[in-house]
Design an enzyme around this catalytic site. Structure first.
Site, PDB file in Angstrom:
ATOM      1  N   ARG A  40       0.854  -1.191   0.000  1.00 53.70           N
ATOM      2  CA  ARG A  40       0.000   0.000   0.000  1.00 53.70           C
ATOM      3  C   ARG A  40       0.887   1.236   0.000  1.00 53.70           C
ATOM      4  O   ARG A  40       1.260   1.751   1.050  1.00 53.70           O
ATOM      5  CB  ARG A  40      -0.916  -0.012   1.224  1.00 53.70           C
ATOM      6  CG  ARG A  40      -1.892   1.162   1.298  1.00 53.70           C
ATOM      7  CD  ARG A  40      -2.831   0.993   2.494  1.00 53.70           C
ATOM      8  NE  ARG A  40      -3.758   2.096   2.627  1.00 53.70           N
ATOM      9  CZ  ARG A  40      -3.460   3.255   3.222  1.00 53.70           C
ATOM     10  NH1 ARG A  40      -2.271   3.453   3.730  1.00 53.70           N
ATOM     11  NH2 ARG A  40      -4.368   4.209   3.312  1.00 53.70           N
ATOM     12  N   SER A 112     -12.881  -2.526   0.814  1.00 55.00           N
ATOM     13  CA  SER A 112     -13.119  -1.953   2.138  1.00 55.00           C
ATOM     14  C   SER A 112     -14.594  -1.647   2.296  1.00 55.00           C
ATOM     15  O   SER A 112     -15.218  -1.102   1.386  1.00 55.00           O
ATOM     16  CB  SER A 112     -12.337  -0.653   2.317  1.00 55.00           C
ATOM     17  OG  SER A 112     -10.970  -0.871   2.094  1.00 55.00           O
ATOM     18  N   LYS A 141      -3.880   6.110   8.642  1.00 53.70           N
ATOM     19  CA  LYS A 141      -4.595   6.567   7.446  1.00 53.70           C
ATOM     20  C   LYS A 141      -5.051   7.992   7.670  1.00 53.70           C
ATOM     21  O   LYS A 141      -5.811   8.258   8.607  1.00 53.70           O
ATOM     22  CB  LYS A 141      -5.785   5.638   7.188  1.00 53.70           C
ATOM     23  CG  LYS A 141      -6.428   5.843   5.846  1.00 53.70           C
ATOM     24  CD  LYS A 141      -7.609   4.916   5.633  1.00 53.70           C
ATOM     25  CE  LYS A 141      -8.213   5.210   4.284  1.00 53.70           C
ATOM     26  NZ  LYS A 141      -9.464   4.558   4.058  1.00 53.70           N
TER      27      LYS A 141
HETATM   28  N1  3NM Z   1      -7.768   1.371   6.134  1.00 52.66           N
HETATM   29  P1  3NM Z   1      -2.989   0.731  11.385  1.00 52.66           P
HETATM   30  S1  3NM Z   1      -7.839   1.964   8.583  1.00 52.66           S
HETATM   31  C1  3NM Z   1      -5.363   1.393   5.563  1.00 52.66           C
HETATM   32  O1  3NM Z   1     -10.773   1.749   7.958  1.00 52.66           O
HETATM   33  C2  3NM Z   1      -6.465   1.542   6.512  1.00 52.66           C
HETATM   34  O2  3NM Z   1     -10.514   1.077   5.927  1.00 52.66           O
HETATM   35  C3  3NM Z   1      -8.619   1.575   7.134  1.00 52.66           C
HETATM   36  O3  3NM Z   1      -3.323   1.145   9.893  1.00 52.66           O
HETATM   37  C4  3NM Z   1     -10.073   1.469   6.992  1.00 52.66           C
HETATM   38  O4  3NM Z   1      -2.983  -0.739  11.473  1.00 52.66           O
HETATM   39  C5  3NM Z   1      -6.323   1.863   7.849  1.00 52.66           C
HETATM   40  O5  3NM Z   1      -1.607   1.314  11.603  1.00 52.66           O
HETATM   41  C6  3NM Z   1      -5.035   2.108   8.577  1.00 52.66           C
HETATM   42  O6  3NM Z   1      -4.009   1.388  12.259  1.00 52.66           O
HETATM   43  C7  3NM Z   1      -4.570   0.890   9.308  1.00 52.66           C
END
Ligand code: 3NM
Length: 211
Positions: A40, A112, A141
């Site tokens: 990503r 998603s 994010k």
């Molecule tokens: N998508 P971490 S939250 C890439 O809610 C991503 O769809 C999300 O990173 C969604 O594990 C997210 O560091 C970030 O919190 C995830």
């Protein structure tokens, strides 16, 4: 096509998610027991063009050698050029119907979804798995929505969805069990692993919880 076990510890990373060399970080995560990987490359300082493709190729090679699925986030051209195992799209990314038209049926397609409506639409359009989140607060994010919590996954299961689901957003070894108990097949993590001092150990810790 990914099998259910491969969703268990689904690691996601781009070059801006780690202070380490991304290849070293991925190798350590593989040693720690991740079961799949998504490239990503997004946000500030993200690589583009040839540099992005080269990095993707190097990370794909590590996955191949480890027998782990290599999924590309959003970039359908890149996924096709590399012959990736899958592609993942957010609600604002390339529409699923367009991805389906361009990609071979052997490719795993993830979407998603945070609401029942989005999830049902994605499944109807042919998504092979869903990423549901944010489960918890995340700063990884930039445009993340408010957390929906593990209850969002429970709701999808109670509504009869049987498609593989991974929780995403703010997940670590302390809270991963709540996501699994809600009905997930696995957890997607970025920072809990990519920013750990000892990446291998942190992935191992997550695997312990997920067994
Ligand atoms: N998508 P971490 S939250 C890439 O809610 C991503 O769809 C999300 O990173 C969604 O594990 C997210 O560091 C970030 O919190 C995830």
């Amino acid at each position: 096509m990914m099998n259910k076990q491969q969703y268990l510890l689904y690691f996601i990373m781009g070059s801006n998610n780690t202070d380490k060399n991304p290849e070293d970080a991925l190798r350590e995560a593989v040693q720690g027991g991740i079961t799949s990987f998504q490239f990503r490359e997004k946000g500030q300082y993200a690589e583009e063009g040839p540099a992005k493709k080269e990095l993707a190729g190097r990370l794909q090679k590590i996955c191949r050698e480890a027998g782990i699925p290599f999924i590309v986030n959003d970039d359908v051209d890149l996924a096709l050029e590399l012959g990736a195992d899958g592609i993942h799209a957010g609600q604002e990314d390339t529409p699923l119907v367009d991805i389906k038209k361009r990609c071979p049926s052997s490719m795993t397609i993830g979407v998603s979804a945070k609401t029942l409506e989005e999830a049902e639409q994605a499944v109807q359009d042919g998504a092979d798995y869903l990423g549901v989140g944010p489960m918890f607060a995340t700063s990884t994010k930039e445009d993340a929505e408010n957390p929906v919590g593990p209850g969002a996954i429970r709701l999808l299961r109670e509504s009869g969805l049987s498609v593989p689901i991974v929780g995403i957003g703010g997940i670590d070894a302390e809270n991963a069990a709540f996501v699994m108990e809600a009905g997930a097949d696995g957890v997607s993590v970025i920072s809990a692993v990519s920013r750990a001092d000892d990446i291998r150990q942190e992935a191992e810790r997550l695997r312990e919880v997920l067994r």
